[in-house]
Design a protein around this motif. Structure first.
Motif, short mmCIF file in Angstrom:
data_model
loop_
_atom_site.label_atom_id
_atom_site.label_comp_id
_atom_site.label_asym_id
_atom_site.label_seq_id
_atom_site.Cartn_x
_atom_site.Cartn_y
_atom_site.Cartn_z
N ASP A 159 -17.79 -29.88 -17.84
CA ASP A 159 -18.90 -29.79 -16.76
C ASP A 159 -18.47 -30.27 -15.43
OD1 ASP A 159 -20.51 -29.39 -18.82
OD2 ASP A 159 -21.23 -31.34 -19.11
N VAL A 160 -17.00 -30.72 -15.34
CA VAL A 160 -16.61 -31.03 -14.06
C VAL A 160 -15.63 -29.99 -13.26
CG1 VAL A 160 -14.94 -32.66 -12.84
CG2 VAL A 160 -16.47 -33.31 -14.77
N VAL A 161 -16.11 -29.73 -12.08
CA VAL A 161 -15.11 -28.77 -11.32
C VAL A 161 -14.53 -29.31 -10.04
CG1 VAL A 161 -16.56 -26.67 -12.06
CG2 VAL A 161 -17.26 -28.01 -10.02
N MET A 162 -13.67 -28.87 -9.46
CA MET A 162 -12.83 -29.33 -8.51
C MET A 162 -13.68 -29.15 -6.99
SD MET A 162 -8.94 -28.89 -7.54
CE MET A 162 -8.38 -28.85 -9.39
N PHE A 163 -13.56 -30.24 -6.23
CA PHE A 163 -14.30 -30.19 -5.06
C PHE A 163 -13.26 -30.53 -3.85
CE2 PHE A 163 -15.93 -32.36 -1.15
CZ PHE A 163 -16.69 -31.54 -0.68
N THR A 164 -12.90 -29.81 -2.96
CA THR A 164 -12.00 -29.81 -1.84
C THR A 164 -12.47 -29.94 -0.65
OG1 THR A 164 -11.16 -27.55 -1.95
CG2 THR A 164 -9.95 -28.87 -3.23
N GLU A 165 -11.76 -30.78 0.52
CA GLU A 165 -12.14 -30.77 1.78
C GLU A 165 -10.99 -31.17 2.44
OE1 GLU A 165 -15.57 -32.78 4.12
OE2 GLU A 165 -14.93 -33.71 2.62
N VAL A 166 -10.66 -30.35 3.49
CA VAL A 166 -9.65 -30.66 4.33
C VAL A 166 -10.00 -31.75 5.38
CG1 VAL A 166 -7.80 -29.75 5.98
CG2 VAL A 166 -8.52 -28.23 4.28
N THR A 167 -9.30 -32.68 5.40
CA THR A 167 -9.40 -33.84 6.42
C THR A 167 -9.00 -33.60 7.87
OG1 THR A 167 -7.53 -35.17 5.92
CG2 THR A 167 -9.33 -35.65 4.32
N LYS A 168 -9.24 -34.50 8.62
CA LYS A 168 -8.53 -34.59 9.96
C LYS A 168 -7.39 -35.30 10.56
CE LYS A 168 -12.67 -33.19 12.44
NZ LYS A 168 -13.67 -33.58 13.63
N PHE A 169 -6.74 -35.86 9.19
CA PHE A 169 -5.55 -36.68 9.60
C PHE A 169 -4.43 -36.15 8.55
CE2 PHE A 169 -7.25 -38.69 5.50
CZ PHE A 169 -8.31 -38.95 5.74
N GLU A 170 -3.31 -36.78 9.42
CA GLU A 170 -1.97 -36.31 8.84
C GLU A 170 -1.40 -37.38 7.48
OE1 GLU A 170 -0.44 -33.54 9.22
OE2 GLU A 170 -1.76 -32.87 10.94
N GLU A 171 -0.55 -36.95 6.98
CA GLU A 171 -0.24 -38.25 5.73
C GLU A 171 0.13 -39.50 6.39
OE1 GLU A 171 3.46 -39.88 3.44
OE2 GLU A 171 3.82 -38.60 4.95
N SER A 172 0.62 -39.58 7.43
CA SER A 172 1.03 -40.98 8.14
C SER A 172 -0.12 -41.83 8.51
CB SER A 172 1.96 -40.69 9.43
OG SER A 172 1.37 -39.62 10.39
N ASP A 173 -1.32 -40.98 8.67
CA ASP A 173 -2.67 -41.60 9.04
C ASP A 173 -3.43 -42.24 7.85
OD1 ASP A 173 -1.89 -40.59 11.59
OD2 ASP A 173 -3.33 -38.87 11.27
N VAL A 174 -2.92 -41.95 6.52
CA VAL A 174 -3.69 -42.37 5.48
C VAL A 174 -3.43 -43.97 5.34
CG1 VAL A 174 -3.91 -41.99 3.28
CG2 VAL A 174 -3.59 -40.05 4.52
N LYS A 175 -4.40 -44.71 5.26
CA LYS A 175 -4.36 -46.17 5.16
C LYS A 175 -4.86 -46.57 3.92
CE LYS A 175 -2.96 -47.09 9.54
NZ LYS A 175 -2.31 -45.69 9.72
N GLU A 176 -5.84 -46.02 3.04
CA GLU A 176 -6.13 -45.98 1.99
C GLU A 176 -6.44 -44.91 1.09
OE1 GLU A 176 -6.89 -49.09 0.27
OE2 GLU A 176 -5.77 -50.14 1.98
N ALA A 177 -5.98 -45.30 -0.31
CA ALA A 177 -6.41 -44.25 -1.12
C ALA A 177 -8.03 -43.94 -1.38
CB ALA A 177 -5.88 -44.24 -2.42
N PRO A 178 -8.45 -42.87 -1.56
CA PRO A 178 -10.01 -42.52 -1.72
C PRO A 178 -10.70 -43.33 -3.04
CG PRO A 178 -8.81 -40.68 -2.25
CD PRO A 178 -7.70 -41.55 -1.70
#
Length: 283
Positions: A159-178
């Motif tokens: 019953d689970v499908v993929m949900f995707t969203e493009v964020t506003k940051f680059e890889e170097s800006d990622v401080k925490e995993a979701p």
């Protein structure tokens, strides 16, 4: 010709990383959870890369010996010699591995993949995953859906499908995993560009064929709850086409998945343009 290839062998051997330590991988898996689907996927990826590392190391050593006349130049080694002289990838390396048009590009991918798994071994899961570095991207995304559905009570994987969203940051800006799902980077838009300001897909500037995409957030949601209040374009993601797979039964052997990305214009515009996401910066 032999001198050129000998120099290449010495150069590549110097850059080639050492094999993965079984002990380190074992300790890492015990630390991060050996049965979690994404970690199982990590283990498989390490095994695939290990095979490539061994094949490359063996070929480079044997080629030097064969050129020096110490061992017999077999057909496979002769083929590798010709391929490397023409800057192509030897057949011995392509077995069970990814495809690249030149040996330089192929070797760079090998190093980048090794670095991603090495960092994972040392410091646990990455905050953002380099998607092109997976030999089985579909398997990795399915593992992510499994983890999301396991973390919620009463969710069935079907019953689970993929949900995707493009964020506003680059890889170097990622401080925490979701908390749920994953961040991925390393994708490129072909035939269009991404506007961070408008947070949507836009026309590419003149003479620009390939534009990098910011970090993408991917998670799983229940089919019944998947709703968005904006237009989306289902954009296919392709990895590099492997000419060895030409004529296979699958219509698109190099297709990975199709995330839905935000668009202000009718999706038909991008469909007619053949806009796609690639895991490499174009050829």
């Amino acid at each position: 010709r032999e001198d050129v290839v000998t120099e290449m062998c010495i150069d590549l051997l110097a850059k080639l990383p050492k094999d993965f330590s079984k002990e380190e991988i074992k300790q890492c898996l015990n630390r991060i959870g050996i049965t979690k689907p994404i970690n199982v996927c990590f283990r498989q990826e390490v095994d695939v890369l290990q095979v490539s590392l061994r094949a490359v190391r063996q070929t480079l050593k044997d080629l030097q010996l064969a050129i020096a006349g110490t061992i017999v130049m077999s057909d496979a080694l002769a083929d590798a010699l010709n391929a490397m002289f023409q800057a192509k990838v030897p057949q011995l390396w392509l077995k069970g591995a990814w495809y690249s048009p030149t040996v330089g590009v192929w070797f760079q991918v090998l190093i980048s993949r090794y670095e991603q798994w090495e960092r994972w071994t040392r410091g646990g899961r990455p905050k953002s995953y380099w998607l092109p570095g997976f030999s089985n991207g579909q398997g990795f995304l399915t593992a992510m859906l499994q983890e999301v559905s396991r973390s919620r009570s009463g969710w069935a994987l079907d019953d689970v499908v993929m949900f995707t969203e493009v964020t506003k940051f680059e890889e170097s800006d990622v401080k925490e995993a979701p908390v749920d799902g994953i961040y991925v980077h390393g994708l490129y838009l072909e035939g269009a560009a991404w506007s961070k300001k408008e947070n949507t897909i836009v026309d590419a500037p003149p003479k620009v064929l390939i534009a990098p995409l910011p970090v993408m957030y991917i998670t799983g949601v229940l089919k019944s709850q998947k709703k968005v209040d904006y237009q989306t374009y289902e954009c296919p993601v392709y990895f590099r086409f492997d000419p060895r797979k030409r004529g296979m039964t699958a219509a698109q052997p190099n297709f990975m998945f199709a995330p839905e990305i935000r668009t202000a214009e009718p999706p038909m515009k991008w469909i007619l343009r053949g806009v796609a996401l690639l895991t490499y910066p174009g050829d």
